[in-house]
Design a protein around this motif. Structure first.
Motif, mmCIF file in Angstrom:
data_model
loop_
_atom_site.group_PDB
_atom_site.id
_atom_site.type_symbol
_atom_site.label_atom_id
_atom_site.label_comp_id
_atom_site.label_asym_id
_atom_site.label_seq_id
_atom_site.Cartn_x
_atom_site.Cartn_y
_atom_site.Cartn_z
ATOM 1 N N THR A 710 0.737 10.031 0.584
ATOM 2 C CA THR A 710 0.831 8.728 0.984
ATOM 3 C C THR A 710 -0.417 8.011 1.221
ATOM 4 O O THR A 710 -0.831 6.937 0.859
ATOM 5 C CB THR A 710 1.682 8.489 2.231
ATOM 6 N N ARG A 711 -1.270 8.959 2.001
ATOM 7 C CA ARG A 711 -2.597 8.545 2.314
ATOM 8 C C ARG A 711 -3.497 8.429 0.863
ATOM 9 O O ARG A 711 -4.358 7.574 0.923
ATOM 10 C CB ARG A 711 -3.389 9.603 3.108
ATOM 11 N N GLU A 712 -3.290 9.408 0.204
ATOM 12 C CA GLU A 712 -4.007 9.449 -1.348
ATOM 13 C C GLU A 712 -3.516 8.278 -1.934
ATOM 14 O O GLU A 712 -4.610 7.362 -2.663
ATOM 15 C CB GLU A 712 -3.757 10.932 -1.887
ATOM 16 N N SER A 713 -2.350 7.909 -2.177
ATOM 17 C CA SER A 713 -1.890 6.903 -2.770
ATOM 18 C C SER A 713 -2.607 5.409 -2.222
ATOM 19 O O SER A 713 -2.904 4.596 -2.982
ATOM 20 C CB SER A 713 -0.388 6.647 -2.810
ATOM 21 N N ALA A 714 -2.484 5.294 -0.966
ATOM 22 C CA ALA A 714 -3.012 4.219 -0.275
ATOM 23 C C ALA A 714 -4.609 4.073 -0.767
ATOM 24 O O ALA A 714 -5.251 2.954 -0.699
ATOM 25 C CB ALA A 714 -3.058 4.277 1.222
ATOM 26 N N LEU A 715 -5.468 5.132 -0.774
ATOM 27 C CA LEU A 715 -6.549 5.132 -0.950
ATOM 28 C C LEU A 715 -7.006 4.647 -2.231
ATOM 29 O O LEU A 715 -7.748 3.777 -2.384
ATOM 30 C CB LEU A 715 -7.348 6.566 -0.789
ATOM 31 N N LEU A 716 -6.128 5.179 -3.128
ATOM 32 C CA LEU A 716 -6.398 4.705 -4.768
ATOM 33 C C LEU A 716 -5.910 3.193 -4.867
ATOM 34 O O LEU A 716 -6.552 2.465 -5.588
ATOM 35 C CB LEU A 716 -5.110 5.492 -5.595
ATOM 36 N N ARG A 717 -4.940 2.487 -4.051
ATOM 37 C CA ARG A 717 -4.590 1.325 -4.161
ATOM 38 C C ARG A 717 -5.889 0.515 -3.538
ATOM 39 O O ARG A 717 -6.295 -0.803 -3.981
ATOM 40 C CB ARG A 717 -3.348 0.942 -3.140
ATOM 41 N N ALA A 718 -6.479 1.140 -2.573
ATOM 42 C CA ALA A 718 -7.748 0.414 -1.861
ATOM 43 C C ALA A 718 -8.875 0.262 -2.778
ATOM 44 O O ALA A 718 -9.697 -0.516 -2.664
ATOM 45 C CB ALA A 718 -8.132 0.976 -0.671
ATOM 46 N N LEU A 719 -8.938 1.335 -3.626
ATOM 47 C CA LEU A 719 -10.060 1.268 -4.606
ATOM 48 C C LEU A 719 -9.631 0.603 -5.838
ATOM 49 O O LEU A 719 -10.707 0.469 -6.622
ATOM 50 C CB LEU A 719 -10.394 2.669 -5.169
ATOM 51 N N GLY A 720 -8.827 -0.181 -6.165
ATOM 52 C CA GLY A 720 -8.449 -1.049 -7.133
ATOM 53 C C GLY A 720 -7.281 -0.736 -7.895
ATOM 54 O O GLY A 720 -6.713 -1.461 -8.807
ATOM 55 N N GLY A 801 4.685 0.716 -1.085
ATOM 56 C CA GLY A 801 4.103 1.022 0.119
ATOM 57 C C GLY A 801 2.801 0.005 0.504
ATOM 58 O O GLY A 801 2.103 -0.032 -0.459
ATOM 59 N N HIS A 802 2.528 -0.122 1.884
ATOM 60 C CA HIS A 802 1.268 -0.831 2.064
ATOM 61 C C HIS A 802 0.158 -0.155 2.121
ATOM 62 O O HIS A 802 0.268 0.964 2.699
ATOM 63 C CB HIS A 802 1.671 -1.576 3.500
ATOM 64 N N VAL A 803 -0.902 -0.794 1.571
ATOM 65 C CA VAL A 803 -2.128 0.020 1.702
ATOM 66 C C VAL A 803 -2.511 0.540 3.252
ATOM 67 O O VAL A 803 -3.005 1.545 3.501
ATOM 68 C CB VAL A 803 -3.198 -0.858 0.957
ATOM 69 N N THR A 804 -2.563 -0.231 4.093
ATOM 70 C CA THR A 804 -3.070 -0.186 5.444
ATOM 71 C C THR A 804 -1.969 0.756 6.330
ATOM 72 O O THR A 804 -2.521 1.632 6.758
ATOM 73 C CB THR A 804 -3.134 -1.569 6.346
ATOM 74 N N ASP A 805 -0.830 0.856 6.048
ATOM 75 C CA ASP A 805 0.142 1.893 6.539
ATOM 76 C C ASP A 805 -0.307 3.101 5.910
ATOM 77 O O ASP A 805 0.023 4.160 6.771
ATOM 78 C CB ASP A 805 1.611 1.265 6.150
ATOM 79 N N GLY A 806 -0.548 3.363 4.677
ATOM 80 C CA GLY A 806 -0.589 4.475 4.207
ATOM 81 C C GLY A 806 -2.256 5.164 4.496
ATOM 82 O O GLY A 806 -1.992 6.366 4.889
ATOM 83 N N LEU A 807 -3.046 4.309 4.628
ATOM 84 C CA LEU A 807 -4.361 4.849 5.225
ATOM 85 C C LEU A 807 -4.299 5.340 6.512
ATOM 86 O O LEU A 807 -5.215 6.186 7.257
ATOM 87 C CB LEU A 807 -5.261 3.640 5.090
#
Length: 810
Positions: A710-720, A801-807
């Motif tokens: 979950t956290r990793e996926s959110a980080l990838l989303r945050a990176l684009g 999933g939302h980026v902020t929730d995942g991070l």
């Protein structure tokens, strides 16, 4: 600690449901397979018992047929409410020049003694009426022609029946009909069924009938039913063994899926377990808590899987149009809960012990995916040992032929074990090689998917192991079947050069010798006669009589030793099987019935071909006439048309004999291969279920990965990385895992099939490895496409999933 465990179960509902699905799937297929195997036996036993329903006493002929006066004698005894003949006779159905195998049972006058139920219409009321099996395809009112006492007679179908006896209980088999007793041959009676009057002792009635009919076998209906029940299951051993083998296969696949799923689940909780240790929980408390969770999940999921398995078995029986039986044996319950509960506990114990062995501070610092383990030295040593054992088994077993089949089978299992043990070593190179094309096509998305699949090779290997096993078995069975089918066709082409087979439509009633004379005008013929003869000192064996001067024209069995150019009077050829059993060789002498000495001149490979079974021994027809004092004709006549003669002309000659049934050899060969294909279809259907379990295991693993990353996926989303790209990584990862399993399954399946073919092949009956490329390609393509499709749901969940929730996830 109990409150912590309960709270944890509530907080991890999604993860626990995914794990329980994996457990329930394994239990479902194990239960379904075992209940289905028991249901087959239960149905056969029920049919056997139903065939003597309402029969209080059965009288059976022993050394000689029952006399015609026996029925009146029994009816005159006190305590007999009703008694009737139960005669059976072959009564083929004639449709033009086509003869269908059928058997008839005489219709008892007492309705309670009838071994069938009326489904539609009524029972025959006169000698021109007949009731037929409901599945025979003949409607009420239709006219049919039956061959009764070698005469064609017209009958009107007045009813449809559901026989309570199996086809094997009726002479002629095939379609089953019932006629009035006076229609059937009356010179030989085999059975009388008796219904006792109320308050009459069955055993007393048995004693009275036994005294009135000395020499006959008299039993109560209960005794007959018990005997039938004891004898019937033997006929289902093959199917039962296969279903049991499938249950073992499903268990193995389920074990891998459950173990892998629970290992991931515990690994994801390493930080949580470490935190419990930091706040005062002891190692034993943490360990017991994890095992308690596993026990609760195992019991609940096993119960769900057990009930679902019962439903699966019922659905399969219903789809075949059979009555539904649900025998629940103690071993079925034990096996189902052993797979569900014990495997779950085993899957939890190892990672739980590993988690409690790590210090709390170190575990807290570890990443959720930090349990990246490569292949240990022990695993490598085990793989090398298994590989060596597999090679040794192949070297020892293959040269010994059928005697070494068990050794070769163990060798194949050893090769499988070696590949599974080396899985973590093989996964990395395979994943990187398979990921090359997706990386060129999809760029970063495929690169991330490849890295994810290669990140934890031990987990990836465990995930693909179940699919490897399932695909290996399917490919092995398919390849062996294709090889046997092709080799059988090649062998038949060499050994049977006839165009048609003319056989008697009624078992035990041979074709007249005059028919051979008429057939010789339009075709080359090879008449054959089969019987059973006792040879001294070799023992009893089936014997086929042929015209010695035409051996090698229409009948060409493969010669192992000696010569089969001609079989003369006083000579005998024996099959390789019979020679091994008795120690006979070329030049040996045996004495047949009636003191006829015979010299072995050849040993051949026994062949069962379309329309003809050569049997264990072969002699000249002159020898048959010396052994059979009442020789009346032939069982089969092989026919090859003369130049310029058409099949229609042959049919006209065959039609001069009412018993003769003409069969096209080419069509019979097609029917033989069709039965192999039908068997293969059943194998595909059942073993395919194990493949479904394996694919579900891959989808389940990736579903847990969504939660884990979950956290990793959110980080990838945050990176684009886009939502579609994130979902694509899981789909491509599933495809890579399936590809690895498909490659390993393909290599093991074809390799195992090759070893089996080498073992089964002989010089007299060679089997050539034939790989069904199209079928295997379709299977592999379906598997490679099915796994990504199965991951669409977890991929969609990851993308939503939302980026902020995942991070924010710890």
């Amino acid at each position: 600690m109990l409150r912590v465990v309960l709270a944890g179960l509530k907080a991890r509902t999604a993860r626990l449901i995914l794990c329980m699905i994996a457990i329930a799937l394994g239990v479902t297929f194990v239960t379904g397979a075992m209940v289905l195997a028991d249901a087959v036996k239960a149905e056969l036993r029920a049919q056997a018992a139903a065939s003597v329903r309402n029969v209080d006493v059965m009288v059976t002929a022993s050394s000689k047929p029952l006399e015609a006066t026996a029925l009146d004698t029994i009816r005159g005894l006190p305590g007999v409410a009703a008694a009737d003949w139960r005669d059976t006779a072959p009564t083929p159905i004639v449709e033009g020049r086509t003869v269908k195998s059928a058997g008839a049972t005489s219709l008892p006058a007492d309705d309670q003694l009838r071994p069938f139920d009326l489904v539609q219409g009524r029972y025959p009321a006169n000698a021109a009426e007949v009731a037929v099996n409901e599945r025979a395809g003949y409607e009420v009112g239709k006219q049919v022609t039956l061959l009764v006492n070698q005469q064609q007679r017209p009958f009107t179908v007045v009813g449809k029946i559901k026989p309570l006896v199996t086809s094997a209980d009726l002479d002629g088999g095939g379609i089953q009909v019932t006629l009035l007793p006076e229609v059937l041959p009356s010179d030989e009676h085999g059975q009388i069924v008796v219904r006792a009057a109320p308050d009459t002792s069955r055993q007393a009635l048995v004693n009275a009938i036994d005294s009135a009919l000395p020499g006959a076998k008299v039993q109560t209906g209960v005794q007959v039913a018990a005997q039938l029940v004891r004898e019937t299951p033997a006929g289902s051993d093959g199917l039962s063994d296969f279903l049991t083998a499938f249950a073992v296969l499903a268990s193995a696949v389920a074990v891998l899926v459950i173990h892998n799923t629970f290992t991931i689940l515990i690994a994801q909780r390493s930080s949580e377990l470490a935190l419990l240790r930091c706040i005062g929980a002891g190692r034993r408390q943490v360990f017991v808590g994890v095992v308690g969770e596993a026990l609760a999940m195992g019991v609940l999921a096993s119960l769900l899987g057990f009930l679902t398995g019962l439903g699966l078995s019922a659905a399969l029986q219903g789809s075949l149009g059979n009555d539904v039986y649900m025998p629940i044996a103690l071993r079925t319950i034990a096996a189902a809960f052993a797979v569900g509960v014990l495997v779950t506990l085993f899957a939890a114990i190892l990672p739980a012990r590993r988690a409690t062995a790590v210090s709390p501070i170190a575990a807290l610092r570890a990443l959720p995916d930090g349990d990246v383990q490569r292949t240990s030295k022990k695993r490598t040593v085990a793989a090398v040992v298994l590989l060596a054992l597999g090679v040794l088994a192949a070297i020892v077993g293959v040269p010994n032929g059928q005697d070494g089949a068990a050794i070769v089978g163990m060798g194949i299992l050893a090769f499988l074990g070696a590949v599974l043990a080396l899985g973590p070593v093989l996964v990395g190179p395979f994943v990187r090689a398979l990921g090359g094309l997706p990386r060129r096509m999809f760029g970063t998305t495929a690169a991330i998917a490849t890295a994810n699949a290669d990140r934890n090779p031990k987990r990836t290997a465990a995930t693909t192991a179940a699919l490897t096993i399932g695909l290996m078995v399917v490919i092995l069975v398919t390849t062996v079947t294709a090889s046997v089918e092709q080799s059988t066709n090649d062998s038949l082409d060499k050994q049977f050069v006839a165009d048609y087979s003319v056989a008697s439509a009624v078992a035990g009633q041979p074709l007249p010798e005059s028919l051979v004379t008429r057939l010789a005008e339009v075709a080359t013929t090879t008449p054959m006669y089969s019987s059973s003869v006792n040879f001294n000192p070799a023992g009893g064996a089936s014997m086929t009589g042929v015209q010695g001067d035409v051996v090698g024209t229409l009948l060409r069995p493969t010669v192992v030793s000696g010569s089969l150019d001609r079989i003369g009077p006083g000579e005998i050829a024996v099959s390789q099987e019979f020679a091994k059993q008795t120690g006979l060789t070329v030049g040996s002498t045996v004495t047949a019935d009636r003191k006829v000495p015979l010299t072995v001149t050849a040993i051949y490979e026994a062949t069962t071909g379309p329309g003809v079974d050569i049997g264990l021994t072969m002699v000249d027809l002159s020898t048959v006439r010396a052994l059979e004092t009442n020789f009346r004709g032939y069982d089969t006549i092989l026919v090859k048309l003369k130049p310029g003669v058409t099949a229609a002309q042959l049919e006209q000659v065959v039609a001069t004999s009412p018993l003769a049934q003409m069969r096209d050899i080419a069509q019979l060969r097609a029917q033989m291969t069709e039965s192999l294909r039908d068997t293969l279809a059943v194998l595909w259907a059942l073993i395919g279920l194990a493949v479904v379990v394996a694919l579900a295991g891959i989808a389940n693993t990736l579903s847990l990965s969504v939660l884990e990353r979950t956290r990793e996926s959110a980080l990838l989303r945050a990176l684009g990385l886009t939502r579609e790209g994130l979902a694509g990584t899981l789909i491509i990862e599933a495809g890579l895992m399936t590809g690895v399993g498909a490659i390993l399954g393909l290599v093991l399946g074809i390799g195992g099939a090759w070893l089996i073919v080498l073992t089964a092949s002989t010089a007299a009956a060679p089997i050539t490895l034939t790989v069904p490329v199209v079928q295997i390609a379709v299977l592999l393509a379906a598997a490679v496409l099915a796994a990504p499709l199965a991951t669409l749901l977890p991929a969609r969940k990851a993308a939503k999933g939302h980026v902020t929730d995942g991070l924010a996830v710890a």
